[in-house]
Design an enzyme around this catalytic site. Structure first.
Site, PDB file in Angstrom:
ATOM      1  N   SER A 174       5.467  -5.691   3.181  1.00 39.40           N
ATOM      2  CA  SER A 174       5.868  -4.512   3.950  1.00 39.40           C
ATOM      3  C   SER A 174       7.298  -4.678   4.473  1.00 39.40           C
ATOM      4  O   SER A 174       8.215  -4.851   3.683  1.00 39.40           O
ATOM      5  CB  SER A 174       4.857  -4.263   5.077  1.00 39.40           C
ATOM      6  OG  SER A 174       5.112  -3.056   5.739  1.00 39.40           O
TER       7      SER A 174
ATOM      8  N   HIS B  69       2.477   2.904   5.262  1.00 37.48           N
ATOM      9  CA  HIS B  69       2.233   2.926   3.812  1.00 37.48           C
ATOM     10  C   HIS B  69       1.187   3.970   3.414  1.00 37.48           C
ATOM     11  O   HIS B  69       0.391   3.750   2.509  1.00 37.48           O
ATOM     12  CB  HIS B  69       1.862   1.525   3.304  1.00 37.48           C
ATOM     13  CG  HIS B  69       2.920   0.509   3.612  1.00 37.48           C
ATOM     14  ND1 HIS B  69       4.141   0.510   2.970  1.00 37.48           N
ATOM     15  CD2 HIS B  69       2.966  -0.491   4.524  1.00 37.48           C
ATOM     16  CE1 HIS B  69       4.886  -0.456   3.479  1.00 37.48           C
ATOM     17  NE2 HIS B  69       4.201  -1.074   4.416  1.00 37.48           N
TER      18      HIS B  69
END
EC number: 2.3.1.39
Length: 309
Positions: free
Chosen positions: A89, A193
């Site tokens: 991430s 996300h």
């Protein structure tokens, strides 16, 4: 072959930067970064409580700063060159700095804008993320979709992270997928996300226009699909789009294996990714850089496994 990886949001803990700031030159570097992005990284990394550093706009630049700082200490080893780099991430921005795609200040500037944009997107609806431990991935994904949740992180080693509204996550806690032994809420402030982050993509794309990326100097493995990316421009494009797309860490680890990984070091605040690697990559030596006390052991690992520059 040595792989260097950087953790994502949720890895931060109060005071985790304290010991790193005692290293020669570290406090000055962090002060310069703080001035560049308008955020007192030293304060948040040493004195702030858990709630303060849970704030997305704070946590993300703090994690990238810690990752760069700890990797720099490791990089003092003569001839140090990892065979590949990757980040989970927000850790992808840290990895982009490792690979020379972005310089340190550019990486911190981008992640500051990323954190602010994602915090703003997260404020629209109360959302969050929870980790599912155990179970069959296909069964779990189908169950999440039935509840309206997104499998935002497919981490491998029996772990998937679900993201969605707090109501959806509460429903998941009451109705676990078959085979899942535990559900753990994560220390994050939004459904990252997922489609909830779509507004942040445009803002990040605009911020990226001001940057001039270089091509990676080492193999850069992307969260999008676990593929190695050789173009700096493509790395930057993927960093932008990845905000609203699932993290495929399982595929990143498959790529590490295909590349011939023998050792993996996770930069500060390490622990999460080494835990996954221990389960998914048997036989690979792992080490988490949590404090400077871990540097000697990390340097021994580097001497054994890193490529010579």
């Amino acid at each position: 072959m040595l792989v260097l990886v950087a953790p994502g949001q949720g890895a931060q803990t109060p005071g985790f930067l304290t010991d790193w700031l005692a290293l020669p030159g570290a406090a000055d570097r962090v002060a310069a970064w703080s001035d560049a992005i308008g955020l007192d990284l030293a304060h948040y990394g040493t004195k702030a409580d858990a709630d303060e550093i849970r704030d997305t706009s704070v946590a993300q630049p703090l994690l990238v700063a810690a990752g760069i700082l700890s990797a720099s200490a490791l990089g003092a080893v003569p001839g140090f060159a990892p065979g590949a780099v990757a980040g989970h991430s927000v850790g992808e921005i840290t990895a982009a700095a490792f690979a020379g795609v972005l310089d340190d200040t550019a990486a911190l500037t981008l992640v500051r804008k990323r954190g602010l944009a994602m915090a703003e997107a997260a404020a629209v609806t109360e959302t969050g993320m929870s980790a599912l431990l155990g179970g069959d991935p296909e069964v779990s994904v189908a169950h999440l979709e039935k509840l309206g949740l997104t499998p935002a992180n497919v981490n491998g080693a029996g772990q998937i992270v679900a993201a969605g509204t707090m109501e959806q996550l509460a429903a998941l806690a009451e109705d676990k997928p078959e085979g899942v032994r535990k559900i753990v809420p994560l220390k994050v402030a939004g459904a990252f996300h997922t489609h909830h982050m779509a507004p942040a993509v445009d803002k990040l794309a605009e911020a990226a226009k001001a940057l001039t990326p270089a091509d990676p100097k080492v193999t850069y493995v992307s969260n999008k699909d676990g593929q190695a990316v050789t173009s700096g421009t493509e790395v930057l494009e993927r960093l932008v789009g990845q905000v609203a797309n699932p993290v495929r860490w399982d595929r990143c680890m498959e790529t590490f294996q295909a590349l011939g990984v023998t050792a993996l070091i996770e930069v500060c605040p390490g622990g999460t990714l080494t835990g996954l690697a221990k389960r998914a990559l048997p036989g690979v030596k792992t080490l988490a850089l949590k404090t400077p006390a871990d540097l000697d052991a990390a340097r021994e690992l580097v001497a054994e496994h890193a490529q010579q520059a």
